[in-house]
Enzyme design. Structure first.
Site: not given
Ligand code: ADP
Length: 396
Positions: A383, A240, A179, A91, A7
């Protein structure tokens, strides 16, 4: 078969080496500050001590070389030679409308990923750099697993924005969602755990970490999700803002005399629970501050929960009901108080929580009572494992 999962970010690189048969993590770690002073490799072999090496990493190729050297190191390595790495799973953040599933990486795939760069200018170029760096060092099949792919099943009524249609045609402006690897993995696990029929089930997945999103999964397929063209939309997150009136962008720019780019930075990096509380983006810090009577920390937590409740409500409408509500990621997996507060507001669904089971942290567990009409389930996301499984399925 051993799969190296990568990743890659602009200055960091997370990795895991996974034995796909046992699904054991043979080694895990990350490279930080790539291209910056003080580059560091962190590496933990299975059952061993964490090792930290500070050494210059001018680029990602050097970083990956250091990871590979660590994996075969005589003292703390977990494999004898690089031949024991059989595939690499990468990823990739944005697959646009080009990728609705994972793919084996070819030159055409690389080109198509590059064409998605403008949709994720901070992430996709870094993902491509990681793929190229790996290709330069090991010659094994590689697979790209996209954060957006799972949500490509959304219908147009969910992914289109109320903008002039030509913006979709010309600029591909639409909801993509992120996601996806997590929402896919977690919804499948939830079906298994609760014995739900993959072809007849209505699941809402709440991925609540530093980045956070909710998805509506009908019969195993995503039909809506809260993140949009970018990960900024939807829930209130660590830093965020999530949803807001789009007119606020111009308003802030004028009032604060800053550019739209700078407003964008504020919305991504200085907002969310960190911006509201003025304390931290970390929910543990917020919980502690709220316990000590910090009003804005409490407000941030209340606002976070309220937004989650609103999305669950909206997705019950989108799904026409709900069989299971699933919590995952750092906050979702560990924070039983948040889960309880969110579900209390949804008590009208005839959902009842098992307070003892809801104390669970980071373990798969049905945390509602057996007679609860809607099942509430905690599923730790994974993940990396999902990427390794996708990789094996494609290169076998
Ligand atoms: P990301 O991958 O988006 O960076 P994570 O899924 O790791 O985020 O979630 C990070 C958040 O999870 C942090 O706000 C942190 O406070 C929260 N978290 C992690 N562990 C715990 C815990 N044991 N108890 C409560 N919150 C936790």
């Amino acid at each position: 078969m051993n799969v190296l999962v990568i990743n890659c970010g602009s200055s960091s690189l997370k990795y895991q080496l996974i034995d796909s048969i046992t699904e054991n993590v043979l080694a895990v770690g990350l490279c930080e500050r790539i291209g910056i002073d003080g580059s560091t490799l962190k590496y933990t072999p299975q059952g061993g001590e964490k090792i930290q090496v500070v050494s210059p990493m001018p680029n990602h190729e050097v970083a990956i070389k250091m990871v590979l050297d660590a994996l075969v190191n005589e003292e703390y390595g977990v494999i004898k030679s690089l031949d024991e790495i059989n595939a690499v799973g990468h990823r990739v953040v944005h697959g646009g409308e080009k990728f609705a599933s994972s793919v084996v990486i070819t030159d055409e795939v690389m080109k198509a990923i590059e064409e998605c760069n403008e949709l994720a200018p901070l992430h996709n170029p870094a993902n491509l750099i990681g793929i190229n760096a790996c290709k330069a060092l090991i010659d094994v099949p590689m697979v790209a697993v996209f954060d957006t792919a799972f949500h490509q099943t959304m219908p147009a009524e969910a992914y289109m924005y109320g903008l002039p249609y030509e913006y979709y045609e010309k600029h591909k402006i639409r909801r993509y969602g992120f996601h996806g690897t997590s929402h896919s993995y977690v919804s499948k696990r939830a079906m298994d755990i609760a014995g739900l029929d993959p072809n007849n089930s209505k699941i809402i997945v709440c991925h609540l970490g530093n980045g956070a999103s909710v998805s509506a999964v009908l019969n195993g397929k995503s039909i809506d999700t809260s993140m949009g063209l970018t990960p900024l939309e939807g829930l209130i997150m660590g830093t965020r803002s999530g949803d807001l009136d789009p007119a606020i962008v111009d308003f802030i720019a004028n009032k604060e005399n800053i550019s739209v780019d700078e407003v964008n930075t504020v919305l991504n990096k200085k907002s969310g629970v960190a911006g509201i509380s003025g304390v931290s983006s970390d929910f543990r810090d917020l919980d502690n501050a709220a316990d000590e009577g910090h009003e804005r920390a409490q407000l941030a937590l209340d606002m976070f929960n309220y937004r989650v409740v609103k999305y669950i409500g909206a997705y019950i409408g989108a799904l026409g009901g709900v069989d299971a509500i699933v919590f995952t990621a750092g906050v979702g997996e560990n924070n039983g108080i948040m889960r309880k507060q969110v579900m209390s507001r949804l008590a009208f669904l005839d959902v009842t929580m098992d307070d003892e089971k809801n104390k669970v942290r980071g373990e798969e567990m049905i945390v509602s009572t057996p007679d609860s009409k809607v099942k509430v389930i905690v599923v730790p996301t994974n993940e990396e494992l999902a990427i390794a499984r996708e990789t094996v399925a494609l290169v076998k």
